[in-house]
Design a protein around this motif. Structure first.
Motif, short mmCIF file in Angstrom:
data_model
loop_
_atom_site.label_atom_id
_atom_site.label_comp_id
_atom_site.label_asym_id
_atom_site.label_seq_id
_atom_site.Cartn_x
_atom_site.Cartn_y
_atom_site.Cartn_z
N VAL A 8 41.58 -26.24 63.78
CA VAL A 8 42.25 -24.98 64.06
C VAL A 8 43.65 -25.04 63.46
CG1 VAL A 8 42.89 -23.31 65.81
CG2 VAL A 8 40.92 -24.80 66.20
N THR A 43 47.49 -17.42 67.43
CA THR A 43 46.14 -17.19 66.91
C THR A 43 45.43 -18.48 66.57
OG1 THR A 43 47.32 -15.44 65.75
CG2 THR A 43 44.95 -15.43 65.57
N THR A 47 43.32 -20.01 70.58
CA THR A 47 41.92 -20.23 70.21
C THR A 47 41.54 -21.69 70.40
OG1 THR A 47 42.02 -18.42 68.61
CG2 THR A 47 40.25 -20.02 68.32
N CYS A 48 42.44 -22.60 70.03
CA CYS A 48 42.15 -24.03 70.14
C CYS A 48 41.96 -24.45 71.59
CB CYS A 48 43.28 -24.83 69.48
SG CYS A 48 42.87 -26.54 69.11
N ASP A 50 41.05 -22.57 74.13
CA ASP A 50 39.82 -21.99 74.65
C ASP A 50 38.59 -22.70 74.09
OD1 ASP A 50 41.29 -20.22 76.16
OD2 ASP A 50 41.18 -18.59 74.70
N HIS A 137 39.05 -22.88 61.23
CA HIS A 137 39.64 -21.62 61.65
C HIS A 137 41.10 -21.56 61.22
CE1 HIS A 137 40.39 -17.99 63.92
NE2 HIS A 137 41.42 -18.56 64.52
N GLY A 139 44.36 -19.24 61.73
CA GLY A 139 44.87 -18.17 62.57
C GLY A 139 46.37 -18.01 62.44
N ASP A 169 41.68 -15.11 61.67
CA ASP A 169 42.27 -14.04 62.47
C ASP A 169 43.77 -14.04 62.20
OD1 ASP A 169 42.61 -11.98 64.28
OD2 ASP A 169 42.33 -13.23 66.05
N ASP A 257 42.04 -14.02 70.89
CA ASP A 257 41.87 -15.46 70.62
C ASP A 257 40.69 -16.01 71.41
OD1 ASP A 257 44.21 -15.19 69.13
OD2 ASP A 257 45.47 -15.77 70.82
N THR A 260 37.48 -14.94 69.78
CA THR A 260 37.23 -15.77 68.61
C THR A 260 36.67 -17.13 69.01
OG1 THR A 260 38.95 -14.67 67.33
CG2 THR A 260 38.32 -16.87 66.61
N ALA A 261 37.26 -17.73 70.05
CA ALA A 261 36.79 -19.03 70.50
C ALA A 261 35.35 -18.97 70.97
CB ALA A 261 37.69 -19.55 71.62
N GLY A 280 31.78 -14.47 73.10
CA GLY A 280 33.16 -14.07 72.85
C GLY A 280 33.65 -13.05 73.86
#
Length: 312
Positions: A8, A43, A47-48, A50, A137, A139, A169, A257, A260-261, A280
């Motif tokens: 990420v 972003t 995400t990371c 989650d 990913h 972000g 994203d 986020d 996305t995760a 998601g």
């Protein structure tokens, strides 16, 4: 076999959130609110966290500063088993941070310090480690001054050539963001902005119009989140619409986020695009029910159970 499920890369932020905020007190006066939290956000960062909660083996690639905020960000990610080897700690720079005053309806006007995320890049000697993953990913395009544009395009291209599935994203698209996004599109497998961000980037309105706009510019699968209208996934001529779940919204920070995760976690499981979108949506719904970008999500078992209940 890849060392990590997901690398990420990008925007790592410390969020300082308070709710409910109806107005800023005048002068030096004090008002009282119910809750204040610190979270790892951005972003990439949100995400990371989650993804790690959903059980994926992740590495974080970005930068923090040389301050107390950096200690919180790194320590928090390590608590969830995230590899932070390639989180640079930059001397003389602040960790990127945002103050969010969350309104009773979940809106969150923000004050942002750009900080360290503007000062990092992925050097050639890091590349082998960074691309040792199944999913890559990126972000935060538009808030990554050294990485935006050609360096990001080179990185995404290298990820695809290494056999990684690429996802992307951004946050807060503005009038200058398109120049950084356009070179990336042909190297993005799953393109996951909000419809509002997509429309700012493309300059045109409408879900189908934006799907076609980005498909013709090289994106394999546009995934557009649409707030209360759910999400739309487009693969070739196929269109998949997944509605939102019936929830009480507390704070919308990090919902994109979390979506996305969950979507990436579904891809990693080999699920259908419909099921990826539902995972998601469940992740985003849990986050929306609390304060901050990782609120509500405990682990994969809990998210799967809630998704099953909401879909019933």
């Amino acid at each position: 076999m890849s060392r990590f499920d997901v690398s990420v890369v990008g925007l790592y932020i410390l969020d300082i959130l308070g709710r409910p905020v109806t107005a800023i007190p005048e002068g030096g006066n004090v008002d009282f609110i119910d809750e204040i939290r610190l979270t790892v956000a951005g972003t990439a960062g949100g995400t990371c966290i989650d993804l790690a909660k959903l059980g994926l083996n992740c590495q974080a690639v970005g930068a923090v500063g040389s301050d107390e905020k950096a200690d919180f960000v790194i320590n928090r990610m390590q608590q969830f088993g995230i590899d932070c080897t390639h989180m640079a700690r930059l001397e003389g720079v602040e960790t990127s941070a945002t103050i969010l005053n969350v309104r009773p309806n979940g809106e969150r006007p923000a004050l942002h310090c750009r900080g360290a995320s503007d000062h990092f890049t992925v050097s050639d000697d890091m590349l082998g480690d960074v691309l040792d993953c199944r999913y890559f990913h990126l972000g935060g395009t538009g808030l990554l001054a050294k990485l935006d544009g050609a360096p990001s395009a080179k990185l995404l291209q290298a990820a695809q050539e290494a056999g990684c599935v690429t996802t992307w994203d951004l946050v807060g698209a503005g009038p200058d963001t398109w120049q950084f996004v356009e070179p990336l599109l042909r190297h993005i497998d799953y393109f996951i902005p909000s419809i509002e961000e997509a429309e700012i980037l493309s300059g045109i309105s409408g879900v189908e119009e934006n799907i076609q706009f980005f498909q013709t510019r090289g994106v394999t699968c546009p995934v557009l989140t649409m707030g209360a209208e759910g999400s739309m996934i487009a693969m070739g001529d196929e269109r998949i619409h997944v509605p939102v779940y019936d929830i009480e919204v507390v704070d919308t920070t990090g919902c994109g986020d979390a979506y996305t995760a969950g979507f990436i976690a579904g891809l990693a499981d080999g699920r259908s695009l419909t099921d990826c979108a539902h995972l998601g949506t469940a992740s985003a719904s849990l986050v929306a029910g609390g304060l901050g970008s990782d609120a509500g999500i405990v682990d994969r078992t809990q998210v799967e159970a809630e998704m099953t209940r909401w879909r019933a």
